[in-house]
Each structure stands twice: as structure tokens, then as C-alpha cells.
Scaffold this active site. Structure first.
Site, short mmCIF file in Angstrom:
data_model
loop_
_atom_site.label_atom_id
_atom_site.label_comp_id
_atom_site.label_asym_id
_atom_site.label_seq_id
_atom_site.Cartn_x
_atom_site.Cartn_y
_atom_site.Cartn_z
N SER A 63 -13.09 0.51 59.41
CA SER A 63 -13.11 -0.92 59.72
C SER A 63 -14.17 -1.71 58.97
CB SER A 63 -13.33 -1.12 61.23
OG SER A 63 -14.54 -0.52 61.64
N ASP A 72 -19.75 -8.27 66.17
CA ASP A 72 -19.40 -7.76 67.49
C ASP A 72 -20.36 -6.61 67.81
OD1 ASP A 72 -18.41 -5.54 66.12
OD2 ASP A 72 -16.31 -6.11 66.36
N HIS A 111 -19.47 -3.99 64.48
CA HIS A 111 -19.30 -4.38 63.08
C HIS A 111 -20.32 -5.40 62.61
CE1 HIS A 111 -15.29 -3.06 64.61
NE2 HIS A 111 -15.35 -2.33 63.51
#
Length: 300
Positions: free
Chosen positions: A63, A274, A277
């Protein structure tokens, strides 16, 4: 006599005018030459600064570098297709990037004049130009450990080379075999994975911790790298390094970070967007470091 003098005067004047005209012509010619040379130099300099350092960029991983591949397989759990993800992108829309803005692939591609954004390989209707200049194969939730992808339904790192082979086939159909291999051999390749192996398999679902209980040496290595960054955040423009910008910053990620989650006022002051990340500001900082290292490596 007067007429003759007048003629003599006219001849002298004509001679002077001719010399003046020649001088002006030479000056004009030199000026035009100088301007043409200056413009040519400026154009050459512009070409040098806009010429891509690499013909293409190819991305593998999780991610931290997934530019949107998880948007397309229906069974994948982890998606960033909702606000506040993407809120600082030019159109302020969520694109599948797990951050408030650009990721490392986009930042490096722009720094090296390849393109502004790196598209996900699974994006439908990719143009030939997008294929030629590179794509992303990464998938949020993927890891080197197959169990990471099993729990998240992500595209495993081990399967991403299969996607890459499909990419090569299309690239060859566009530019031919020889040119395709030239592009691939000179492309910038970025691999970013491993975090999910710890998050999903060691801390959240401790399957690997039962098999490998001692990872202290590896943790110490990682923590030393992070220590200076976390202890002196203001040096890098960050005021908050312990929690993310979205919601409480401690739990919210993926679907839990959404339009109903309160967000921080200044996202550029947060290390994380977040709870997992990094923010675009963090990626920009890392991008600057990577750019310097890559350019130094090429120049060596």
C-alpha cells in the site's frame, strides 16, 4: 562650382551613409546571431532539464506504493476509493492511493521527468503512452509472506512478476521487442514491501510470531533508522509523529478512515495520514532523499 561642391558633398555623405548602414547591418547581424545563439542555448538547457532520467518507472510492493490496483479486483478488502484519501490530489478525489496525496512512485516519476502520476497496471483502457513510460503492479495488503495476502486478499508480491510479464507482452506489441527490452533494462524499478508481513502476521495475527519469536535484532535495525526521524520531527517540518491525521490517528485506516472521520487541520505537519500510511509530506521528504541517492549513484 557650387554644383560640383554639392556633388562632392553628396558623395561624401553617401559614403558616410554607406559605412553607417554597413555598421548598422553588422551590428544587427551580430545581435540576431547572439539572440539566436542564446535561444538555442536556452532550448538546449530546457531539453536537458526536461529529458527523462529514465525511460520508464516500474513499481512493485504494497500500500505504500499501490497507486490504485486494489480498486479493480472485487474480492480485495483494502481499498482507498473514498475521501479523505486523495484529498490533496489536484482533483481532490480518491484514486486508490493510501494517503492524502501523491505516493513515492508519483513523486519520483515527476522528479525524473517521466510523468506526473504512475497509473496502476490493472486500470482499464491504459493508453500506449502510459504503458511505455511505466506502471504500478503493487497491491495494498501484499507482502513477501503469502499469508499476508491471504488475510487481506491482496495481490501477493510473488504474483506481481506475472503481471509484469503481461506488461512486457503489451509493451513489445507497442514498440517492438528490441525497444521494449531497452526500456525495461533502463527503467527505474521501485520495490516497497514488508510492512504487512509484520502488521498482519506478527502483531495483528501472530502466526509468524509463534514460529519466529525473536525478531529483536531486525526491530533494532529498523528503530535506529527511525529514531532520529521521530525524535526530531520539527527538523523535517513535522509536528505530529505518533498518530495519524485521520480520526483519532490510532486506529483509522482503510474503510475506518472515511468521510465521517474528523481530520487534522494541517496535513503537512503529520508524519502519517491514517494510522498506518505516511502523509504526502512524508513521501515528499523521502522522495527528496531517494532522488539525491539515485542521482549520486548514476553520477558515480
Amino acid at each position: 562650382m557650387i554644383k560640383k561642391k554639392t556633388n562632392s558633398h553628396n558623395i561624401q555623405k553617401s559614403s558616410k551613409d554607406k559605412k553607417k548602414t554597413m555598421s548598422t547591418s553588422k551590428t544587427l547581424t551580430f545581435t540576431l546571431f547572439f539572440i539566436a545563439t542564446l535561444l538555442a542555448s536556452c532550448n538546449a538547457a530546457a531539453n536537458n532539464t526536461t529529458q527523462p532520467l529514465f525511460p520508464a518507472i516500474l513499481i512493485f510492493g504494497d500500500s505504500t506504493v499501490d497507486t490504485g490496483n486494489n480498486n479493480y479486483p472485487l474480492n480485495i478488502i483494502l481499498k482507498a476509493t473514498h475521501i479523505p484519501y486523495g484529498i490533496d490530489l489536484p482533483d481532490h478525489k480518491a484514486t486508490g492511493r493510501f494517503s492524502n496525496g501523491k505516493l513515492i512512485p508519483d513523486i519520483l516519476a515527476a522528479k525524473f521527468n517521466i510523468k506526473q502520476f504512475v497509473p496502476p497496471f490493472l486500470q482499464p483502457n491504459l493508453s500506449d503512452q502510459e504503458i511505455v513510460t511505466g506502471v504500478c503492479f503493487a497491491s495494498a495488503g501484499a507482502g513477501y509472506d503469502e499469508r499476508s495476502s491471504l488475510s487481506s486478499q491482496a495481490i501477493p508480491v510473488s504474483y506481481q512478476p506475472t503481471m509484469f510479464r503481461s506488461y512486457i507482452a503489451r509493451l513489445k506489441s507497442i514498440v517492438g521487442d528490441k525497444k521494449a527490452m531497452e526500456i525495461i533494462n533502463n527503467a527505474l524499478v521501485v520495490v516497497s514491501a514488508g510492512t504487512n508481513d509484520f502488521i498482519l502476521n506478527f502483531y495483528t495475527i501472530p502466526t509468524r510470531r509463534l514460529e519466529y519469536p525473536f525478531i529483536s535484532a531486525y526491530q533494532e535495525f529498523i528503530l535506529k533508522r527511525l529514531d532520529n526521524f521521530l525524535r526530531k520531527p520539527s527538523k523535517y517540518g513535522f509536528k505530529e509523529t505518533k498518530r495519524g491525521c485521520c480520526g483519532t490517528g490510532l486506529l483509522e485506516a482503510g474503510f475506518m478512515c472515511n468521510a465521517f472521520s474528523p481530520s487534522c487541520g494541517n496535513r503537512s505537519e503529520y508524519l502519517f495520514f491514517d494510522s498506518i500510511h505516511p502523509s504526502e509530506a512524508t513521501y515528499n521528504y523521502v522522495g527528496d532523499l531517494l532522488e539525491e541517492d539515485i542521482r549520486n549513484w548514476i553520477a558515480a
